[in-house]
Design a protein around this motif. Structure first.
Motif, PDB file in Angstrom:
ATOM      1  N   VAL A 108      48.291  41.036  32.083  1.00  0.00           N
ATOM      2  CA  VAL A 108      47.274  40.408  32.297  1.00  0.00           C
ATOM      3  C   VAL A 108      47.012  40.353  33.853  1.00  0.00           C
ATOM      4  O   VAL A 108      47.922  40.013  34.412  1.00  0.00           O
ATOM      5  CB  VAL A 108      47.215  38.888  31.791  1.00  0.00           C
ATOM      6  CG1 VAL A 108      46.120  38.036  32.354  1.00  0.00           C
ATOM      7  CG2 VAL A 108      47.501  38.893  30.324  1.00  0.00           C
ATOM      8  N   VAL A 144      42.986  37.984  36.199  1.00  0.00           N
ATOM      9  CA  VAL A 144      41.923  37.765  34.983  1.00  0.00           C
ATOM     10  C   VAL A 144      41.196  36.310  35.703  1.00  0.00           C
ATOM     11  O   VAL A 144      41.878  35.270  35.597  1.00  0.00           O
ATOM     12  CB  VAL A 144      42.421  37.393  33.514  1.00  0.00           C
ATOM     13  CG1 VAL A 144      41.453  36.874  32.724  1.00  0.00           C
ATOM     14  CG2 VAL A 144      42.610  38.808  33.065  1.00  0.00           C
ATOM     15  N   ASP A 171      47.693  36.279  36.538  1.00  0.00           N
ATOM     16  CA  ASP A 171      48.478  37.578  36.455  1.00  0.00           C
ATOM     17  C   ASP A 171      49.566  37.133  35.658  1.00  0.00           C
ATOM     18  O   ASP A 171      50.449  36.431  35.848  1.00  0.00           O
ATOM     19  CB  ASP A 171      49.198  38.057  37.751  1.00  0.00           C
ATOM     20  CG  ASP A 171      47.990  38.823  38.398  1.00  0.00           C
ATOM     21  OD1 ASP A 171      47.530  39.809  38.121  1.00  0.00           O
ATOM     22  OD2 ASP A 171      47.648  38.129  39.560  1.00  0.00           O
ATOM     23  N   CYS A 220      41.605  35.037  25.680  1.00  0.00           N
ATOM     24  CA  CYS A 220      41.229  36.254  26.139  1.00  0.00           C
ATOM     25  C   CYS A 220      42.098  37.307  25.666  1.00  0.00           C
ATOM     26  O   CYS A 220      41.611  38.574  25.743  1.00  0.00           O
ATOM     27  CB  CYS A 220      41.615  36.119  27.731  1.00  0.00           C
ATOM     28  SG  CYS A 220      40.241  35.479  28.756  1.00  0.00           S
ATOM     29  N   HIS A 277      35.792  37.231  26.549  1.00  0.00           N
ATOM     30  CA  HIS A 277      36.096  38.412  27.475  1.00  0.00           C
ATOM     31  C   HIS A 277      36.155  37.849  28.886  1.00  0.00           C
ATOM     32  O   HIS A 277      35.383  37.245  29.280  1.00  0.00           O
ATOM     33  CB  HIS A 277      34.975  39.368  26.972  1.00  0.00           C
ATOM     34  CG  HIS A 277      34.946  39.852  25.597  1.00  0.00           C
ATOM     35  ND1 HIS A 277      36.160  40.509  25.076  1.00  0.00           N
ATOM     36  CD2 HIS A 277      34.193  39.694  24.798  1.00  0.00           C
ATOM     37  CE1 HIS A 277      35.613  40.980  24.032  1.00  0.00           C
ATOM     38  NE2 HIS A 277      34.595  40.492  23.625  1.00  0.00           N
ATOM     39  N   PRO A 278      37.218  38.223  29.659  1.00  0.00           N
ATOM     40  CA  PRO A 278      37.295  37.916  31.104  1.00  0.00           C
ATOM     41  C   PRO A 278      36.097  38.313  31.882  1.00  0.00           C
ATOM     42  O   PRO A 278      35.680  39.208  31.547  1.00  0.00           O
ATOM     43  CB  PRO A 278      38.628  38.584  31.441  1.00  0.00           C
ATOM     44  CG  PRO A 278      39.513  38.983  30.226  1.00  0.00           C
ATOM     45  CD  PRO A 278      38.391  39.322  29.266  1.00  0.00           C
ATOM     46  N   HIS A 321      36.210  38.659  35.202  1.00  0.00           N
ATOM     47  CA  HIS A 321      36.796  39.677  36.187  1.00  0.00           C
ATOM     48  C   HIS A 321      38.335  39.759  35.525  1.00  0.00           C
ATOM     49  O   HIS A 321      38.857  39.205  34.737  1.00  0.00           O
ATOM     50  CB  HIS A 321      37.197  39.233  37.458  1.00  0.00           C
ATOM     51  CG  HIS A 321      35.849  39.033  38.075  1.00  0.00           C
ATOM     52  ND1 HIS A 321      34.768  39.802  38.334  1.00  0.00           N
ATOM     53  CD2 HIS A 321      35.250  37.714  38.391  1.00  0.00           C
ATOM     54  CE1 HIS A 321      33.626  39.245  39.005  1.00  0.00           C
ATOM     55  NE2 HIS A 321      33.752  37.957  38.992  1.00  0.00           N
ATOM     56  N   GLY A 322      38.838  41.094  35.901  1.00  0.00           N
ATOM     57  CA  GLY A 322      40.325  41.443  35.773  1.00  0.00           C
ATOM     58  C   GLY A 322      40.511  42.188  34.207  1.00  0.00           C
ATOM     59  O   GLY A 322      39.488  42.465  33.678  1.00  0.00           O
ATOM     60  N   GLN A 323      41.707  42.532  34.099  1.00  0.00           N
ATOM     61  CA  GLN A 323      41.736  43.629  33.257  1.00  0.00           C
ATOM     62  C   GLN A 323      42.883  42.952  32.035  1.00  0.00           C
ATOM     63  O   GLN A 323      44.006  42.578  32.823  1.00  0.00           O
ATOM     64  CB  GLN A 323      42.164  44.907  33.694  1.00  0.00           C
ATOM     65  CG  GLN A 323      41.956  46.067  32.725  1.00  0.00           C
ATOM     66  CD  GLN A 323      42.396  47.204  33.059  1.00  0.00           C
ATOM     67  OE1 GLN A 323      43.079  47.455  33.983  1.00  0.00           O
ATOM     68  NE2 GLN A 323      41.897  48.505  32.556  1.00  0.00           N
ATOM     69  N   ILE A 324      42.983  43.376  30.968  1.00  0.00           N
ATOM     70  CA  ILE A 324      44.100  43.059  30.134  1.00  0.00           C
ATOM     71  C   ILE A 324      44.565  44.307  29.295  1.00  0.00           C
ATOM     72  O   ILE A 324      43.573  44.976  28.713  1.00  0.00           O
ATOM     73  CB  ILE A 324      43.715  42.007  29.110  1.00  0.00           C
ATOM     74  CG1 ILE A 324      43.333  40.693  29.608  1.00  0.00           C
ATOM     75  CG2 ILE A 324      44.997  41.427  28.260  1.00  0.00           C
ATOM     76  CD1 ILE A 324      42.989  39.688  28.893  1.00  0.00           C
ATOM     77  N   THR A 350      40.173  44.218  27.497  1.00  0.00           N
ATOM     78  CA  THR A 350      39.391  43.671  28.085  1.00  0.00           C
ATOM     79  C   THR A 350      38.136  43.059  27.639  1.00  0.00           C
ATOM     80  O   THR A 350      37.583  42.336  27.387  1.00  0.00           O
ATOM     81  CB  THR A 350      39.096  43.985  29.664  1.00  0.00           C
ATOM     82  OG1 THR A 350      40.332  44.606  30.049  1.00  0.00           O
ATOM     83  CG2 THR A 350      38.516  43.163  30.502  1.00  0.00           C
TER      84      THR A 350
END
Lengths: 254, 297
Positions: A6, A9, A23, A48, A54-55, A57-60, A68
């Motif tokens: 993560v 996010v 993170d 999430c 859905h976040p 910002h950021g990425q999963i 994401t």
């Protein structure tokens, strides 16, 4: 490489950040706990990861798949299963049927075959029933196999919820307060199940739990959330002594 | 006595049409908890599509009927995709308002075609004549209406019980969160429910066309009769739709047959189902077979 990561996010509802640049990294086979005061964003984080939110910002990512923007049913297909904080079982049917439903995506036969219950349909059903029976055995639910879920006591329903998630044969299991509201004895059982899930089913576990005694005993690593931010992370003994954590839990000195 | 049985038989025939119409309504409610006020317009779209195809293109009525079922399914599918999907997660009252709006739009669109007003009858669809038994006459179209309805209801009942898609639909109806976490695509289930509702609505429209002719108001009126049917049977129950449909059909005919003579102006048949609706809501709000929500405390 991490199994789940993560990265940075943020999740906003209007002007409020439920999660703020979070993170988290989880390695295969770990038991990672997420703790924090009520409203810290623990369940939002699980939502999430499992695609219910859905976040902003950021990425999963999970095993190279981007989660994401993925929907919950896609994510469950990647091998992430979840037990809910407020029990979300199908109350009107039996324990067995609840678990079999988790196998429905593996039923690949046609309507025609299903109607006569022959060939692929029968083989598929038997194969999936075997997986489910393993889980029933594992979670010690044999006495309740045919019982209506709605009539079962709370502690057992919590266990059915975990069993249903396991029936997906996940690689990562998300447990949202699986011990909330349980008696001491039921908690001890649940702890034993969680440790067995790690050891015997080789499943990574992310655990949200308020009972800090249990968290400190069984976790490999702990993340502490407060107001949507990670305020501490590390081995349980390090986190327990972290001043920021103590402040979040018992309040600052004035 | 034969008057009574005659009323009973025609009540069952009308009731089976109501049952079929109510089935589509229940399908949507079961899957998505949406109350579809545009259901009568789906019935009209199905019936008039078949009529248009068979009269203007000269297709056989049977082919026109199959095409009409398919077309109405597509209309249902896209209605969900375009108008209702963006509303997932919104309060249910907004979704209901949208279906009321859709009813107006569909009504307006049908009025723009030649079928908006007047009566039409589907050409030579079912065999003429009928059977006469102890003074009670039943026409072949009426008999076939009951048979078709039975076949449709059995097919859908079986579909829900046995097919994976049907099981997924029941799961979504019970608990959306849990279904999603188990890999059920809720979007797909909703769209399929609307398509299936379109098919059953069109089938009801075709059967009405076969037994009594088509006009827009009458067909849309069936969409309203569905309310007493499903309130009586239980909003989320397929057997409830069948039993409710037939009971309402019989009551309606009996009321018209026995009470109209005493009421100046008549029309008791149209009012009676709604009296039943009120009574059911008073005494048994979940209907005969509806799921009662049981909350543990």
């Amino acid at each position: 490489m991490a199994q789940l990561s993560v990265e940075n996010v943020t999740l906003s509802f209007g002007g409020i950040n439920a999660l703020n640049s979070v993170d988290i990294v989880v390695e295969p086979g770990e038991l990672v706990s997420i703790i924090g005061p009520n409203g810290a964003g623990k369940t939002s984080l699980l939502n999430c990861i499992s695609g219910f939110y859905h976040p902003t910002h950021g990425q999963i990512t999970f095993e190279g798949n981007d989660l994401t923007k993925a929907s919950p049913h896609t994510i469950s297909g990647y091998g992430i299963a979840r037990a809910f904080q407020n029990i979300e079982l199908f109350g009107g049917v039996s324990v067995l049927e609840n678990l079999m439903l988790a196998r429905h995506t593996y039923l690949k036969y046609s309507i025609g075959a299903a109607s006569v219950f022959y060939g692929a349909a029968r083989r598929g059903e038997v194969e999936n029933r075997r997986v489910v029976e393993d889980v029933i055995d594992f979670m010690e639910l044999e006495p309740y196999r045919k019982a209506l879920v709605g009539n079962l006591p709370y502690g057992v329903r919590k266990r059915v919820e975990v069993a249903r998630a396991l029936s997906l044969e996940p690689k990562l299991l998300l447990l949202d307060e699986p011990m909330a509201g349980m008696t001491l004895e039921e908690k001890e059982d649940m702890v034993r199940f969680i440790l067995d899930i790690l050891a015997e089913r080789y499943t990574t576990v992310i655990l949200i739990e308020h009972d800090l005694g249990i968290v400190m005993d069984i976790s490999d690593r702990v993340y502490v959330l407060d107001f949507g931010m990670v305020i501490a992370t590390g081995k349980p003994e390090d986190v327990a002594e972290n001043p920021a954590v103590i402040e979040a839990y018992v309040g600052g000195a004035g | 006595m034969s008057y009574f049985f005659q009323l009973l038989v025609s009540g069952i025939v009308v009731g089976s049409v109501y049952a079929l119409a109510a089935l589509g309504f229940v399908l949507i409610y079961k899957a998505s908890r949406v109350i579809n006020f545009a259901h009568g317009h789906f019935i009209a779209i199905g019936a008039f599509t078949a009529y248009a195809l068979s009269t203007s293109l000269g297709l056989s009525v049977w082919i026109a009927a199959v095409l009409a079922l398919a077309f109405t399914a597509i209309v249902g599918y896209f209605t969900e995709r375009i108008f209702l999907k963006p509303l997932v997660g919104q309060p249910i009252i907004s979704v209901i308002m949208v279906t009321i709006g859709l009813a107006s739009v569909f009504g307006g669109l049908i009025h723009m075609t030649p079928y908006g007003s007047g009566n039409f009858s589907l050409p030579g669809f079912l065999p003429e004549g009928g059977v006469n038994f102890a003074g009670i006459s039943v026409s072949y179209p009426q008999l076939l209406a009951v048979v078709f309805t039975g076949v449709f209801l059995a097919a859908f009942g079986w579909f829900f019980q046995r097919s994976t898609v049907g099981i997924a639909m029941r799961a979504v109806a019970d608990d959306q969160m849990a279904s999603m976490s188990l890999g059920v695509s809720v979007e797909k289930v909703f769209a399929l429910a609307w398509a299936a509702a379109g098919i059953t609505a069109a089938a009801a429209g075709l059967i009405v066309g076969a037994i009594s002719g088509l006009n827009l108001e009458g067909l849309v009126g069936i969409g309203l009769k569905v309310f007493p049917v499903v309130i009586l049977g239980g909003l989320d129950s397929i057997p409830g739709a069948v039993v409710g449909g037939i009971i309402i059909g019989i009551l309606e005919n009996m009321a018209a047959g026995y009470l109209d003579a005493y009421i100046p102006g008549g029309g008791t048949g149209d009012v009676f189902p709604f009296l039943v609706l009120l009574l059911v809501l008073w005494f048994k709000p979940h209907g005969l077979f509806g799921t009662e929500e049981i909350e543990r405390v």
